[in-house]
Design a protein around this motif. Structure first.
Motif, mmCIF file in Angstrom:
data_model
loop_
_atom_site.group_PDB
_atom_site.id
_atom_site.type_symbol
_atom_site.label_atom_id
_atom_site.label_comp_id
_atom_site.label_asym_id
_atom_site.label_seq_id
_atom_site.Cartn_x
_atom_site.Cartn_y
_atom_site.Cartn_z
ATOM 1 N N ARG A 37 52.574 31.979 10.684
ATOM 2 C CA ARG A 37 51.411 32.651 11.268
ATOM 3 C C ARG A 37 50.812 33.649 10.281
ATOM 4 O O ARG A 37 49.592 33.821 10.201
ATOM 5 C CB ARG A 37 51.806 33.368 12.561
ATOM 6 N N LEU A 38 51.699 34.322 9.509
ATOM 7 C CA LEU A 38 51.198 35.300 8.532
ATOM 8 C C LEU A 38 50.449 34.589 7.410
ATOM 9 O O LEU A 38 49.401 35.056 6.953
ATOM 10 C CB LEU A 38 52.369 36.099 7.943
ATOM 11 N N LEU A 39 51.002 33.465 6.983
ATOM 12 C CA LEU A 39 50.361 32.727 5.892
ATOM 13 C C LEU A 39 49.013 32.158 6.348
ATOM 14 O O LEU A 39 48.007 32.282 5.643
ATOM 15 C CB LEU A 39 51.282 31.593 5.425
ATOM 16 N N MET A 40 48.995 31.529 7.529
ATOM 17 C CA MET A 40 47.743 30.916 7.985
ATOM 18 C C MET A 40 46.632 31.957 8.090
ATOM 19 O O MET A 40 45.492 31.705 7.729
ATOM 20 C CB MET A 40 47.957 30.200 9.327
ATOM 21 N N ASP A 41 47.014 33.146 8.552
ATOM 22 C CA ASP A 41 46.040 34.233 8.663
ATOM 23 C C ASP A 41 45.416 34.610 7.319
ATOM 24 O O ASP A 41 44.312 35.132 7.261
ATOM 25 C CB ASP A 41 46.768 35.480 9.192
ATOM 26 N N ALA A 42 46.191 34.374 6.250
ATOM 27 C CA ALA A 42 45.752 34.810 4.911
ATOM 28 C C ALA A 42 45.158 33.664 4.091
ATOM 29 O O ALA A 42 44.856 33.846 2.920
ATOM 30 C CB ALA A 42 46.943 35.425 4.164
ATOM 31 N N LYS B 265 51.761 35.576 -2.883
ATOM 32 C CA LYS B 265 51.424 36.937 -2.438
ATOM 33 C C LYS B 265 49.904 36.987 -2.273
ATOM 34 O O LYS B 265 49.178 36.532 -3.159
ATOM 35 C CB LYS B 265 51.842 37.975 -3.493
ATOM 36 N N PRO B 266 49.434 37.508 -1.145
ATOM 37 C CA PRO B 266 47.982 37.588 -0.973
ATOM 38 C C PRO B 266 47.354 38.559 -1.976
ATOM 39 O O PRO B 266 48.016 39.497 -2.421
ATOM 40 C CB PRO B 266 47.813 38.106 0.448
#
Ligand SMILES: C[S@@+](CC[C@H](N)C(=O)[O-])C[C@H]1O[C@@H](n2cnc3c(N)ncnc32)[C@H](O)[C@@H]1O
Length: 234
Positions: free
Chosen positions: A116-121, A39-40
């Motif tokens: 894509r969501l993970l790489m962004d974070a 979780k970010p």
């Protein structure tokens, strides 16, 4: 963290669930996923230094780990590394957790959604090695935009990979192989590490097999194993 709606070409193309999970697997998923999932933090970024029980020497990322055979073998062979696996297919996540529990593997953390969501974070230059193994080939021309190896994802990888980091990509699909090489060649941040053309058909010893690779082998299809290096200049 962004949501899928704010990412261009938003939806994930692939199954999130196939058949219902067996009772034992569902129970293990419920018990262990909260402990191992990513979780970010408040900043919107994943706080890598707080993610693992140990203090990893490096962080490695696998995109689309399927049922997780490769990830688990890498984790067992490299106990000092912090491995991050990303997979939206819940039966795959469950398969990974079953193996982690069976083999007492604790150096993997899971992101159960779109890469894509993970790489962004993930922070800039935080990942030392990344794997995209046997990504869905989407053979029809009108579906090529669904391919995970695409200019946007390569730009995201280039941002999060450290200088001289490895990006390993495997495929058993000729047309996708050509596409992958073309996309990587047109991205100035990567260079292809190919000591000899014959090498592409030989899986390196430190590259454990995956379920899809084995399927291809049984069907008589040869696979290609490509390693790219993130250039050190930027
Ligand atoms: C053909 S399977 C290969 C699985 C595994 N790597 C193997 O070699 O056996 C491709 C996997 O990529 C996953 N995938 C597809 N799009 C993804 C995305 N945007 N982010 C993360 N995983 C994705 C799919 O759910 C699927 O499990």
């Amino acid at each position: 963290m962004k949501d899928l709606e704010t990412i261009q070409g938003s939806r994930i193309y692939g199954r999130r669930q196939a058949k219902p999970l067996k009772e034992n697997s569902a129970a293990r998923l419920n018990e262990y996923l909260p402990k191992y999932s990513i979780k970010p933090g408040k900043s919107g970024f994943v706080e890598l230094s707080k993610l693992f029980d140990h203090n990893p020497t490096e962080y490695w990322l696998e995109i689309g780990f399927g049922k997780g055979e490769h990830l688990v073998e890498q984790a067992k062979a490299n106990p000092t590394i912090g491995l991050i696996g990303c997979e939206p297919f819940i039966n795959g996540v469950s398969g990974l957790i079953d193996q982690m529990v069976r083999d007492n593997v604790t150096n993997i953390r899971i992101f159960k959604d779109d890469a894509r969501l993970l790489m962004d974070a993930l922070p800039d230059q935080s990942i030392s090695r990344s794997f995209i193994l046997f990504p869905d080939p989407w053979p029809k021309k009108r579906h090529h935009k669904r391919r995970v190896v695409n200019p946007g994802n390569l730009a995201a990888l280039s941002r999060i990979l450290k200088k001289n980091a490895e990006l390993r990509i495997g495929t058993d699909h000729h047309d996708y192989c050509r596409w992958i090489l073309a996309r990587l060649m047109e991205n100035a941040d990567f260079e292809w590490k190919s000591e000899h053309p014959d090498n592409w058909h030989i899986r390196p010893d430190d590259w454990p097999p995956t379920r899809y690779e084995q399927k291809a082998l049984k069907a008589g299809r040869k696979s290609t194993y490509m390693t790219f290096i993130k250039k050190a200049y930027n």
